[in-house]
Design an enzyme around this catalytic site. Structure first.
Site, PDB file in Angstrom:
ATOM      1  N   TYR A 192       0.879  -1.448  -0.082  1.00 58.76           N
ATOM      2  CA  TYR A 192      -0.104   0.016  -0.029  1.00 58.76           C
ATOM      3  C   TYR A 192       0.922   1.336  -0.042  1.00 58.76           C
ATOM      4  CZ  TYR A 192      -3.709   3.314   1.008  1.00 58.76           C
ATOM      5  OH  TYR A 192      -4.612   4.312   0.902  1.00 58.76           O
ATOM      6  N   SER A 217      -6.696   1.080  -4.332  1.00 59.97           N
ATOM      7  CA  SER A 217      -6.688   2.728  -4.093  1.00 59.97           C
ATOM      8  C   SER A 217      -5.308   3.326  -4.198  1.00 59.97           C
ATOM      9  CB  SER A 217      -7.171   2.989  -2.693  1.00 59.97           C
ATOM     10  OG  SER A 217      -7.506   4.421  -2.628  1.00 59.97           O
ATOM     11  N   ASP A 224     -17.992   3.643  -7.355  1.00 60.56           N
ATOM     12  CA  ASP A 224     -16.806   4.147  -6.539  1.00 60.56           C
ATOM     13  C   ASP A 224     -16.791   5.568  -6.748  1.00 60.56           C
ATOM     14  OD1 ASP A 224     -14.471   4.510  -5.199  1.00 60.56           O
ATOM     15  OD2 ASP A 224     -13.403   3.183  -6.142  1.00 60.56           O
ATOM     16  N   HIS A 279     -15.943   1.491  -3.390  1.00 61.99           N
ATOM     17  CA  HIS A 279     -14.621   1.440  -3.350  1.00 61.99           C
ATOM     18  C   HIS A 279     -14.103   0.247  -2.590  1.00 61.99           C
ATOM     19  CE1 HIS A 279     -10.689   3.509  -3.449  1.00 61.99           C
ATOM     20  NE2 HIS A 279     -10.408   3.242  -2.038  1.00 61.99           N
TER      21      HIS A 279
END
Length: 807
Positions: free
Chosen positions: A573, A654, A742, A781
């Site tokens: 991430y 993301s 989203d 999302h």
């Protein structure tokens, strides 16, 4: 290790991509012309975009069918459904006479809120359902997005969202009989819910109704329409405000979210009568709102972007101060053109005192004793500490006090053991009034991405810290405690342990506060996953060296019989101070046991694993460190024989989707497959859409800053796709995933990125791997996605990676 299903053998035939019809659209930023040929795909609701999306869905499905991926995904989905068919309980919290907790029930699409009289193994096992959206909304696409209980436990306010949207509507349920009141509060988003001490109403955050957006009607089948009187003269015409005004469905809009407000809703009244408490002075602020433990104060905490910083404004909501504000609000409502209500964003705001009036640090409220407030903070402590602040007297000069820098007393210092640990959470509990009880701090730390829990008595600092004994190295989370409670609960899990709910009794604090003591917890529940034995897996942590010499942690997990090198899924991430501790996933057991794969978790810079300094080292104009760390993780795995480039897949969502796209474009030779989920791809325009402006604190703003623009242009995935010469380095097999609802990272990022990849690289003679999109319908999302959709998505991702990662 035996695999129950064999991987299909199928040739790698590339699909024929849909035409994307580029235009000559371009922006000029800081004197540089930046082409944006697929700008028209930002119109996500246009007929042209819808037709393009349908063609992309057909293209991907066609490839999956021809390559055998679809059939394999069906087989894997059966395995996933089997391993996901288990119950998991999350830490309970006591409200009134009941313990409430969330429970994952088998393969139900959404968790169920349960309640029990006792938080024991027997009590939790015999709990009753209290709030079950699976029964109320059988489609599975309606999710619980917020929940808060009144202090006396008589009511619960809860938010419902549909299709994965961040918009939610607040409803109120009576706990005595489980019946919903008629209160339905619309247009909540990124909202806290906090009750007044007397249970008469609650504070929440909302935005103005968007005439171009329709909120879903979330009344249950057979449920009558609310009859609460709308004081507005044109009530009939304005009724859609609760269910939507018109235009696109909520979650499918792309406009920026600005001007958040704090409101107060009184139980049993129409939402048009709600009173404005505070409107943000900066249109991009997002605010937390919380009533203090003693019920005397309301805290309004505006935040700046996604940085962990906030201001602290304080309002007296007791006695005469509360009565005076209510009277002023009622007077304004009576004088309005629609007596009884004022327009959204109008009316007298609540007087607020400014305890902290800049963004020097994060201040997370823990408790207060009168005007003495306790906060967890990163102020002058990038790894976190606990401080106290005293609110000046009512006649004090707040401006002068703030200008003096205010005096903060340190209650718990930063990294108190000297091991560099990061304070993840803190709470004060144990003040139950029982004999021998006294308030103590429960502190949860992260050291080298492994959790520890400590107990500290702020009234006896000489006693030092006592350590709570955890079952194994892993992750403690979801601390559940009240100040007036005699117990605290938290969850524990690791890469191989499915999880436990642990209870720490605090009825008598004295034995817990022996310096250096190791305190045992009671495990009130263990999670059992069908066919899963932790002893069948090998998990370990190691450290690798990144490009600039920085040591970066890496977790590795595999089945004990896996043969190396193996297909390896590397996850990361690296942003927004979000840490990735080792956590359990039932789906990963299928990847490791059934597919023979290895799972790797890289704790790269940009996250919060080592505090704010680690975050800053991978954000703004150091963002390249994040990509370098991730690529170095892949090189480490390949160098140590765990895998090979052809067998390496990378996955992230993301900000992690940005990560995987950027790395695949910068170092395509390292990877065989790329999974980019709901990615941020257009780094020059992201701030224009929904909540994107908040991300400027992590990425920068290409329009406002030329330096940001020059830096972001070097890694923005959308702007770094190049043709692949014949015989050149092909891009890895790529699957970009998004969802039509989203409204956080809007799907236009995926649409434009996919069109660019296919039109530039995909049309090149040297591109030999597929570049595809997976576009989910009626999903967002990620939060609140029905389990049935999760299973289908994971099955297709695993089947895609298995097919594309060929030795």
């Amino acid at each position: 290790m035996a695999s129950s299903v064999a991987a299909p053998a199928a040739p790698r035939a590339l699909p024929t991509y849909p035409e994307s019809k580029p235009s000559d659209t371009a922006d000029v930023l800081h004197g540089t012309t930046v082409p944006d040929p697929f700008r028209h795909l930002e119109e996500v609701g246009s007929d042209e975009t819808k037709a393009w999306v349908a063609a992309q869905v057909d293209c991907t499905q066609g490839y999956f069918e021809s390559a055998g991926i679809a059939g394999r995904a069906s087989e894997i989905a059966q395995k996933l459904t089997s391993v996901w068919d288990y119950d998991k309980v999350y830490p309970p919290h006591k409200e009134g006479e009941w313990y409430y907790f969330a429970k994952k029930v088998g393969t139900a699409n959404q968790p169920v809120v349960m309640r029990a009289r006792e938080a024991t193994l027997e009590g939790l096992a015999s709990a009753e359902p209290f709030l079950n959206v699976n029964e109320d909304y059988p489609s599975g696409t309606v999710a619980l997005s917020a929940i808060a209980y009144s202090d006396d436990g008589k009511y619960v306010a809860y938010g419902l969202s549909k299709g994965g949207s961040d918009w939610f509507q607040i409803r109120v349920r009576r706990t005595s009989d489980g019946v919903d009141l008629e209160d339905i509060v619309p247009w909540a988003r990124y909202s806290s819910i906090s009750w007044r001490k007397d249970g008469a109403g609650f504070f929440y955050n909302r935005y103005r109704a968007d005439p171009g957006v329709t909120l879903p009607n979330l009344r249950r089948e057979g449920e009558p329409a609310p009859t609460l009187a709308d004081p507005r003269a044109d009530a009939a015409a304005s009724a859609p405000a609760a269910a939507g005004g018109g235009g696109v469905e909520a979650g499918m809009e792309t406009g920026a979210n600005t001007d958040q407000m704090v409101y107060y809703h009184e139980i049993g009244t129409h939402p048009s009568s709600d009173r404005l408490v505070y409107q943000a002075e900066d249109p991009e602020w997002i605010m937390g709102v919380e009533v203090t433990d003693d019920g005397k104060y309301l805290l309004v905490c505006p935040g700046s972007g996604c940085d962990h910083v906030n201001r602290v404004f304080v309002a007296d909501i007791s006695g005469e101060a509360w009565a005076a504000w209510l009277a002023a609000a009622d007077e304004a409502a009576a004088a309005s053109p629609t007596p009884g209500a004022v327009a959204v964003g109008e009316g007298p705001q609540m007087p607020l005192r400014r305890l902290v009036d800049d963004f020097r640090g994060e201040f997370e409220y823990l408790t207060n004793e009168g005007t003495l407030f306790w906060f967890k903070t990163n102020l002058d402590a990038p790894r976190g500490r606990v401080i106290t602040l005293t609110l000046p007297g009512a006649d004090a000069d707040d401006v002068a006090w703030l200008a003096a820098g205010f005096d903060a007393e340190v209650a718990v210092p930063e990294s108190p053991t000297g091991r560099g640990e990061v304070l993840e959470s803190a709470c004060i509990t144990g003040d139950s009034g029982l004999e021998g009880a006294r308030p103590v701090l429960i502190l949860r730390y992260l050291a080298d991405v492994v959790s520890s829990v400590r107990i500290y008595d702020p009234s006896n600092t000489a006693a030092g810290f006592s350590e709570v004994a955890l079952p194994a190295p892993g992750s403690a989370s979801r601390t559940s405690a009240r100040r007036d409670a005699s117990e605290v609960f938290f969850a524990f899990e690791s890469l191989v342990h499915a999880g436990s709910v642990l209870r720490l009794g605090l009825a008598d604090a004295a034995p817990l506060l022996t310096p250096g003591a190791s305190i045992a917890c009671e495990a009130v529940l263990h999670t059992a996953v069908p066919g899963h034995d932790p002893n069948d897996y090998v998990s370990e942590q190691s450290f690798f060296e990144s490009k600039d010499g920085t040591k970066v942690p890496l977790f590795l997990c595999r089945h004990k019989d896996a043969a190396l090198p193996a297909r390896t899924l590397l996850y990361g991430y690296g942003g927004f101070t979000i840490s990735l501790p080792p956590y359990f996933s039932a789906a990963r057991t299928v990847w490791m046991k059934e597919l023979g794969g290895v799972y790797a978790l890289a704790n790269i810079r940009g996250g919060g694993e080592y505090g704010e300094e680690w975050h800053r080292a991978g954000s703004l104009r150091t963002k390249q460190n994040t990509f370098d760390d991730f690529c170095a993780a892949a090189e480490h795995l390949q160098r140590t024989g765990v895998t090979t480039p052809a067998l390496t897949a990378i996955q992230g969502g993301s900000n992690g989707g940005l990560l995987t796209l950027a790395c695949s474009l910068q170092r395509p030779e390292l990877f065989g497959a790329v999974i980019s989920q709901v990615p941020v791809a257009d780094m020059l325009r992201f701030h224009r859409f929904t909540i994107g402006s908040a991300w400027c604190t992590d990425y920068g703003n290409a329009e406002k800053s030329e330096e940001d623009f020059r830096y972001m242009l070097t890694y923005s995935p959308l702007h770094n796709v190049k043709p692949v010469a014949e015989g050149g380095q092909t891009l890895p097999a790529t699957l970009i995933c998004t969802a039509d609802h989203d409204d956080r990272v809007v799907p236009l990022h995926t649409y434009k990125m996919l069109a660019t990849l296919q039109s530039v690289a995909g049309a090149s003679p040297g591109q030999t791997r597929p570049l595809l999109g997976r576009i989910e319908v009626d999903a967002g999302h990620g939060a609140g996605k029905p389990l049935s959709k999760v299973i289908q998505e994971v099955a297709e991702l695993y089947a895609f990676m298995e097919h594309e990662l060929a030795a």
